[in-house]
Design a protein around this motif. Sequence first.
Motif, PDB file in Angstrom:
ATOM      1  N   ALA A  60      52.980  42.322  51.549  1.00  0.00           N
ATOM      2  CA  ALA A  60      51.840  41.541  51.075  1.00  0.00           C
ATOM      3  C   ALA A  60      51.047  40.858  52.179  1.00  0.00           C
ATOM      4  O   ALA A  60      50.041  40.205  51.883  1.00  0.00           O
ATOM      5  N   THR A  61      51.486  40.984  53.430  1.00  0.00           N
ATOM      6  CA  THR A  61      50.743  40.378  54.535  1.00  0.00           C
ATOM      7  C   THR A  61      50.553  41.403  55.650  1.00  0.00           C
ATOM      8  O   THR A  61      51.162  42.474  55.641  1.00  0.00           O
ATOM      9  N   ASP A  62      49.728  41.033  56.602  1.00  0.00           N
ATOM     10  CA  ASP A  62      49.519  41.856  57.793  1.00  0.00           C
ATOM     11  C   ASP A  62      50.175  41.231  59.026  1.00  0.00           C
ATOM     12  O   ASP A  62      49.827  41.576  60.160  1.00  0.00           O
ATOM     13  N   GLN A  63      51.115  40.331  58.815  1.00  0.00           N
ATOM     14  CA  GLN A  63      51.822  39.737  59.952  1.00  0.00           C
ATOM     15  C   GLN A  63      52.521  40.830  60.753  1.00  0.00           C
ATOM     16  O   GLN A  63      53.113  41.744  60.168  1.00  0.00           O
ATOM     17  N   PRO A  64      52.498  40.740  62.091  1.00  0.00           N
ATOM     18  CA  PRO A  64      53.244  41.704  62.897  1.00  0.00           C
ATOM     19  C   PRO A  64      54.728  41.695  62.536  1.00  0.00           C
ATOM     20  O   PRO A  64      55.289  40.652  62.198  1.00  0.00           O
ATOM     21  N   ILE A  65      55.343  42.867  62.599  1.00  0.00           N
ATOM     22  CA  ILE A  65      56.755  42.988  62.209  1.00  0.00           C
ATOM     23  C   ILE A  65      57.633  42.075  63.059  1.00  0.00           C
ATOM     24  O   ILE A  65      58.553  41.421  62.544  1.00  0.00           O
ATOM     25  N   ALA A  66      57.367  42.010  64.358  1.00  0.00           N
ATOM     26  CA  ALA A  66      58.172  41.141  65.225  1.00  0.00           C
ATOM     27  C   ALA A  66      58.034  39.675  64.807  1.00  0.00           C
ATOM     28  O   ALA A  66      59.019  38.917  64.852  1.00  0.00           O
ATOM     29  N   GLN A  67      56.848  39.276  64.385  1.00  0.00           N
ATOM     30  CA  GLN A  67      56.641  37.894  63.946  1.00  0.00           C
ATOM     31  C   GLN A  67      57.420  37.603  62.669  1.00  0.00           C
ATOM     32  O   GLN A  67      57.995  36.520  62.510  1.00  0.00           O
ATOM     33  N   ILE A  68      57.442  38.565  61.755  1.00  0.00           N
ATOM     34  CA  ILE A  68      58.229  38.390  60.530  1.00  0.00           C
ATOM     35  C   ILE A  68      59.703  38.235  60.881  1.00  0.00           C
ATOM     36  O   ILE A  68      60.400  37.373  60.331  1.00  0.00           O
ATOM     37  N   GLY A  69      60.194  39.053  61.798  1.00  0.00           N
ATOM     38  CA  GLY A  69      61.586  38.939  62.219  1.00  0.00           C
ATOM     39  C   GLY A  69      61.892  37.570  62.798  1.00  0.00           C
ATOM     40  O   GLY A  69      62.922  36.951  62.471  1.00  0.00           O
ATOM     41  N   ARG A  70      61.003  37.060  63.662  1.00  0.00           N
ATOM     42  CA  ARG A  70      61.228  35.735  64.249  1.00  0.00           C
ATOM     43  C   ARG A  70      61.218  34.657  63.173  1.00  0.00           C
ATOM     44  O   ARG A  70      62.032  33.719  63.212  1.00  0.00           O
ATOM     45  N   HIS A  71      60.315  34.786  62.220  1.00  0.00           N
ATOM     46  CA  HIS A  71      60.244  33.811  61.127  1.00  0.00           C
ATOM     47  C   HIS A  71      61.554  33.760  60.348  1.00  0.00           C
ATOM     48  O   HIS A  71      61.938  32.703  59.833  1.00  0.00           O
ATOM     49  N   LEU A  72      62.240  34.881  60.294  1.00  0.00           N
ATOM     50  CA  LEU A  72      63.496  34.951  59.533  1.00  0.00           C
ATOM     51  C   LEU A  72      64.728  34.751  60.399  1.00  0.00           C
ATOM     52  O   LEU A  72      65.852  34.963  59.945  1.00  0.00           O
ATOM     53  N   GLY A  73      64.523  34.341  61.642  1.00  0.00           N
ATOM     54  CA  GLY A  73      65.655  33.966  62.487  1.00  0.00           C
ATOM     55  C   GLY A  73      66.164  35.039  63.423  1.00  0.00           C
ATOM     56  O   GLY A  73      67.237  34.860  64.029  1.00  0.00           O
ATOM     57  N   PHE A  74      65.429  36.131  63.584  1.00  0.00           N
ATOM     58  CA  PHE A  74      65.855  37.208  64.485  1.00  0.00           C
ATOM     59  C   PHE A  74      65.106  37.059  65.812  1.00  0.00           C
ATOM     60  O   PHE A  74      63.882  37.153  65.855  1.00  0.00           O
ATOM     61  N   SER A  75      65.851  36.840  66.869  1.00  0.00           N
ATOM     62  CA  SER A  75      65.222  36.625  68.170  1.00  0.00           C
ATOM     63  C   SER A  75      64.686  37.919  68.762  1.00  0.00           C
ATOM     64  O   SER A  75      63.752  37.898  69.571  1.00  0.00           O
ATOM     65  N   GLU A  76      65.258  39.059  68.391  1.00  0.00           N
ATOM     66  CA  GLU A  76      64.844  40.351  68.926  1.00  0.00           C
ATOM     67  C   GLU A  76      64.364  41.263  67.797  1.00  0.00           C
ATOM     68  O   GLU A  76      65.037  41.383  66.767  1.00  0.00           O
ATOM     69  N   PRO A  77      63.222  41.931  67.974  1.00  0.00           N
ATOM     70  CA  PRO A  77      62.732  42.846  66.940  1.00  0.00           C
ATOM     71  C   PRO A  77      63.716  43.957  66.600  1.00  0.00           C
ATOM     72  O   PRO A  77      63.796  44.386  65.440  1.00  0.00           O
ATOM     73  N   THR A  78      64.475  44.428  67.607  1.00  0.00           N
ATOM     74  CA  THR A  78      65.430  45.503  67.325  1.00  0.00           C
ATOM     75  C   THR A  78      66.524  45.036  66.372  1.00  0.00           C
ATOM     76  O   THR A  78      66.979  45.807  65.523  1.00  0.00           O
ATOM     77  N   ASN A  79      66.950  43.785  66.511  1.00  0.00           N
ATOM     78  CA  ASN A  79      67.975  43.253  65.603  1.00  0.00           C
ATOM     79  C   ASN A  79      67.438  43.160  64.181  1.00  0.00           C
ATOM     80  O   ASN A  79      68.136  43.486  63.211  1.00  0.00           O
ATOM     81  N   PHE A  80      66.190  42.717  64.066  1.00  0.00           N
ATOM     82  CA  PHE A  80      65.574  42.653  62.742  1.00  0.00           C
ATOM     83  C   PHE A  80      65.443  44.046  62.151  1.00  0.00           C
ATOM     84  O   PHE A  80      65.725  44.258  60.965  1.00  0.00           O
ATOM     85  N   GLY A  81      65.014  45.008  62.954  1.00  0.00           N
ATOM     86  CA  GLY A  81      64.868  46.375  62.467  1.00  0.00           C
ATOM     87  C   GLY A  81      66.176  46.954  61.966  1.00  0.00           C
ATOM     88  O   GLY A  81      66.216  47.600  60.913  1.00  0.00           O
ATOM     89  N   ARG A  82      67.249  46.729  62.720  1.00  0.00           N
ATOM     90  CA  ARG A  82      68.562  47.245  62.290  1.00  0.00           C
ATOM     91  C   ARG A  82      69.009  46.573  61.002  1.00  0.00           C
ATOM     92  O   ARG A  82      69.536  47.235  60.094  1.00  0.00           O
ATOM     93  N   PHE A  83      68.809  45.261  60.930  1.00  0.00           N
ATOM     94  CA  PHE A  83      69.203  44.519  59.725  1.00  0.00           C
ATOM     95  C   PHE A  83      68.445  45.042  58.503  1.00  0.00           C
ATOM     96  O   PHE A  83      69.039  45.341  57.457  1.00  0.00           O
ATOM     97  N   PHE A  84      67.130  45.151  58.607  1.00  0.00           N
ATOM     98  CA  PHE A  84      66.329  45.561  57.458  1.00  0.00           C
ATOM     99  C   PHE A  84      66.669  46.989  57.032  1.00  0.00           C
ATOM    100  O   PHE A  84      66.801  47.266  55.825  1.00  0.00           O
TER     101      PHE A  84
END
Length: 286
Positions: A236-260
């Motif tokens: 529902a937003t155009d926020q960058p994926i890395a920014q969404i990850g940081r907002h949810l507590g993931f310091s690294e985009p790769t960690n967020f990607g693996r989690f999701f």
Amino acid sequence: MVSTDPSPAPPIGMASPITDEIATFALADLAGDPGWRRPVIVERELLILTTRGHGDAELDFHPLPCRPGTLLRVHPGQVLRCAGPQFDATVVAWEPDALRDVDVDLATAVTWRQLAGEDEDAVITEVSQLAVDCQRHPDGPTTRALLRHQLAVLLLRLALAHVDRSPARPEEETFHRFRREVEHGYPHTRRVEDYAAGLGCSVRTLTRACLAVTGRSAKQVIDERVALQAGRLLAATDQPIAQIGRHLGFSEPTNFGRFFTREVGVSPGAFRAARDQPAGRVVAPG
């Protein structure tokens, strides 16, 4: 603020002015575009009463069939999409302060309900009267009090049909306390130990309660809530994926990607790319 337009109120399902505290308007007014190509993040408490036609609404990526008499309950932060839409509905929207003196648990209200018989007649009458009074009466203390009481009656009537007279089990009480804590804490921590400490119980107690109520562990409940929020923001937003990850507590985009990917089954990029596809094609997170 209540509209001072003295013109006659529109039929149920037609748009009426949006007030600061309580409003009624048409379903189409919620969409960012007429075709609902993307979900929208809901900002207010909503009741949506289908008045004509048939179709599906997607609430947090789950399809819900709608036909005349279908009632949807939507909370702030959820994502809604009614592709097409192929049905008309009246929306009742309100701010939490409108019900500050009403003893009704808004968090546990039923998401989908098909009204029938006397219940349907009563709800349609109350929603219609809300629409009339939002349109006709000038702003002021008396009008605001009237709208608050009308909304309270509507919500209490709906709650009455789902009153559970059996006492809650200890596991259920613990689980609901945990869910409330997760709702506030998921952007900051995914550790079960942190929630257990905050609730004054053990990790084992939380896990046992979650398994008893949902069949999932406490850690799974937390991770599903994080994945749901990620899906909402990706769709529902155009926020960058890395920014969404940081907002949810993931310091690294790769960690967020693996989690999701682990939780949802597709990568964040693939999930976002699918958001413009026809309704029902997006994988539901959580």
